[in-house]
Write a protein that holds these residues in place. Structure first.
Motif, short mmCIF file in Angstrom:
data_model
loop_
_atom_site.label_atom_id
_atom_site.label_comp_id
_atom_site.label_asym_id
_atom_site.label_seq_id
_atom_site.Cartn_x
_atom_site.Cartn_y
_atom_site.Cartn_z
N VAL A 81 33.26 -17.09 32.25
CA VAL A 81 32.58 -15.33 32.35
C VAL A 81 34.27 -14.86 33.01
CG1 VAL A 81 29.84 -16.08 33.04
CG2 VAL A 81 32.22 -16.19 34.76
N GLY A 82 33.64 -13.44 32.84
CA GLY A 82 34.75 -12.47 33.75
C GLY A 82 34.21 -11.36 33.79
N SER A 83 35.45 -11.07 33.99
CA SER A 83 34.92 -9.20 33.36
C SER A 83 36.37 -8.34 32.35
CB SER A 83 35.52 -8.21 35.11
OG SER A 83 36.79 -8.05 35.35
N ILE A 84 36.09 -7.05 31.74
CA ILE A 84 37.01 -6.74 31.08
C ILE A 84 37.53 -5.51 31.80
CG2 ILE A 84 36.34 -4.81 28.70
CD1 ILE A 84 35.60 -7.60 28.15
N ALA A 85 38.59 -5.24 31.07
CA ALA A 85 39.67 -4.51 31.94
C ALA A 85 40.64 -4.32 30.83
CB ALA A 85 40.27 -5.42 32.90
N ALA A 86 41.40 -2.95 31.42
CA ALA A 86 42.26 -2.85 30.07
C ALA A 86 43.97 -3.62 30.10
CB ALA A 86 43.57 -1.65 30.66
N GLY A 253 46.98 -18.41 21.39
CA GLY A 253 46.56 -17.84 20.63
C GLY A 253 45.28 -18.92 20.06
N GLN A 254 45.04 -19.20 20.86
CA GLN A 254 43.34 -19.91 20.86
C GLN A 254 42.76 -18.96 20.36
OE1 GLN A 254 42.87 -22.20 23.95
NE2 GLN A 254 43.41 -24.52 22.48
N SER A 255 41.98 -18.58 19.70
CA SER A 255 40.68 -17.51 19.04
C SER A 255 39.08 -18.18 20.13
CB SER A 255 39.69 -18.38 17.84
OG SER A 255 38.91 -19.15 17.51
N ALA A 256 38.81 -15.98 20.75
CA ALA A 256 37.88 -16.73 21.44
C ALA A 256 36.52 -15.63 21.24
CB ALA A 256 37.65 -16.04 22.86
N THR A 257 35.57 -15.30 21.07
CA THR A 257 34.79 -14.76 20.87
C THR A 257 33.83 -14.33 22.63
OG1 THR A 257 33.46 -16.30 19.64
CG2 THR A 257 31.89 -14.78 20.71
N VAL A 258 33.74 -13.01 22.84
CA VAL A 258 33.03 -12.22 24.04
C VAL A 258 31.98 -11.24 23.76
CG1 VAL A 258 34.57 -10.41 25.51
CG2 VAL A 258 35.87 -12.76 24.81
N GLN A 259 30.74 -11.76 24.57
CA GLN A 259 29.87 -11.05 24.47
C GLN A 259 30.16 -10.09 25.87
OE1 GLN A 259 26.82 -13.38 23.27
NE2 GLN A 259 25.35 -11.42 22.57
N MET A 260 29.45 -9.06 25.83
CA MET A 260 28.98 -8.14 26.75
C MET A 260 27.54 -8.42 27.21
SD MET A 260 31.91 -5.88 27.46
CE MET A 260 30.59 -4.52 28.55
N ILE A 261 27.55 -8.54 28.58
CA ILE A 261 26.03 -9.15 29.20
C ILE A 261 24.94 -7.55 29.45
CG2 ILE A 261 24.72 -9.22 31.31
CD1 ILE A 261 26.95 -11.18 30.77
N GLY A 262 24.30 -8.12 28.02
CA GLY A 262 22.92 -7.25 27.74
C GLY A 262 23.10 -6.82 26.40
N SER A 263 24.13 -7.32 25.32
CA SER A 263 24.97 -6.51 24.97
C SER A 263 24.63 -8.18 23.15
CB SER A 263 26.03 -6.01 24.69
OG SER A 263 26.04 -5.84 22.74
#
Length: 390
Positions: A81-86, A253-263
């Motif tokens: 878990v974490g947060s979105i940033a520039a 280089g490893q792939s990842a999937t990110v999902q916003m909370i509530g989306s």
């Protein structure tokens, strides 16, 4: 005379006793025959029939459906878990002397190009200085041209003897000094023009404006805090907090999937940095996952991520078989003697196919499929194996 009578009396008495003994023996024989007949009848009724089959010792235990999951090759992943940033958060401030802001040309959420003017500062004073220096440069050029012209005329008169050599050297020095004054004036003019240009607050790179911290009329200077914040090229990232024990398997280089909370939208990303420092209080490290530019990815938003760290053979269970409490996740396993055992497990990837078990099971155990909530450790059950159709 009396002797014969006495003998006959004894004979009759003896015959009477003998007759009584015979009757008693007959009655005893009849009673014995009756008892033997009863015993034979009882043996025929109760002892002579076939023996009843032994009772099943498990007949009183509940039937429980179990599965033997084996192992399945699945994508092994680490949740975070974490947060979105520039990805590149760029503060934009005042480069020059500063002054009163007269115009703000962009707002938060605007996409700007490199060098684009974001805000203008009052330039009236510097513009007058530039005009003055432009005039000084023109005058210096005129003086240099006059000195060059006088030198040329003097050199034409040297052959006639009207001008001495010392006079020529003096006029040459005057010409050189005038040219130097031109260079000084031009340099001062360019400096003023540069300072004038720096009054415009410009975008250092193309990107997305994240914050606008300035309004018209506000006085700013080079010591002021950033008046804008922008994301270079609009690129975002997720700053994922990962447990210390999971960091060893994560590389760039490893792939990842990110999902916003509530989306419900999942964004494909890639690990571009694993920071080398672990927080000593939380025992977590920071993994930075690069994400594409998207208006829905707002800096500061909370997100969950799943980092693919490779493939592994794992037991795969239905969700109904895995339970949890405040301490851990667990399943119920049926031992060979039919006893229910609780087994703590570590849950890995969760998908539509089931729940992958990272540790705690080998895959060869008989795992209770769905009735675990009604069982207790140590309880005896009768396992019924459910073989899934392939």
């Amino acid at each position: 005379m009396h002797q014969p009578v006495d003998s006959s009396f004894r004979s009759s008495v003896s015959r009477s006793w003998a007759s009584a003994d015979d009757g008693r023996r007959r009655r005893l024989l009849i009673l014995a025959a009756i008892l033997v007949a009863g015993a034979v009848a009882a043996w025929l009724i109760f002892g002579g029939s076939p023996k009843a089959p032994p009772q099943n010792p498990d007949a009183g235990h509940p039937s429980i459906t179990v599965i033997v999951p084996g192992t399945t090759q699945i994508a092994d992943s680490v949740k975070a878990v974490g947060s979105i940033a520039a990805r590149r958060d760029m503060p934009v401030g005042v480069q020059g002397e500063g002054g009163a802001v007269v115009a703000v040309l962009v707002d938060a959420g605007d996409y700007v190009r490199k060098g684009q003017v974001l805000a203008r500062i009052d330039r009236s004073v510097l513009e007058q200085q530039v005009n003055q220096l432009q005039a000084s440069a023109v005058r210096a050029r005129a003086d240099a041209a006059l000195a060059q012209s006088e030198l040329d005329r003097a050199q034409s008169l040297v052959a006639r003897g009207f001008i001495s050599k010392a006079d020529i050297e003096r006029r040459t020095a005057t010409r050189d000094s005038a040219n130097a004054n031109v260079n000084v004036a031009v340099a001062q003019l360019r400096e003023a023009q540069a300072r004038l240009g720096r009054l415009d607050i410009r975008a250092p790179e193309s990107g997305l404006i994240l914050e606008r911290n300035v309004e018209p009329g506000q006085v700013v200077s080079s010591g002021s805090s950033a008046v804008f914040r922008m994301a270079q090229d609009g690129a975002m990232e997720m700053r994922a907090l990962v447990a210390e024990q999971d960091l060893a398997g994560i590389t760039t280089g490893q792939s990842a999937t990110v999902q916003m909370i509530g989306s419900q939208t999942a964004y494909a990303g890639r690990v571009w940095m694993v920071e080398p420092v672990i927080n000593p209080q939380t025992r977590q490290g920071l993994v930075r996952i690069a994400l594409p530019a998207d208006p829905a990815l707002r800096p500061g938003g909370f997100a969950s991520g799943k980092i693919e760290v490779g493939k592994a053979d794992r037991p795969l269970l239905p969700e109904s078989a895995v339970m949890g409490d405040a301490d851990s996740s667990y399943v119920y396993v049926v031992a060979k003697d039919g006893t229910v055992e609780r087994r703590n497990v570590e849950v890995g990837a969760v998908s539509s196919s089931g729940v992958a078990i990272s540790s705690g099971l080998s895959g060869q155990e008989q795992v209770v499929q769905s009735a675990g909530a009604f069982l207790n450790p140590g309880e005896k059950v009768r396992p019924v194996l459910n073989t899934p159709q392939k």
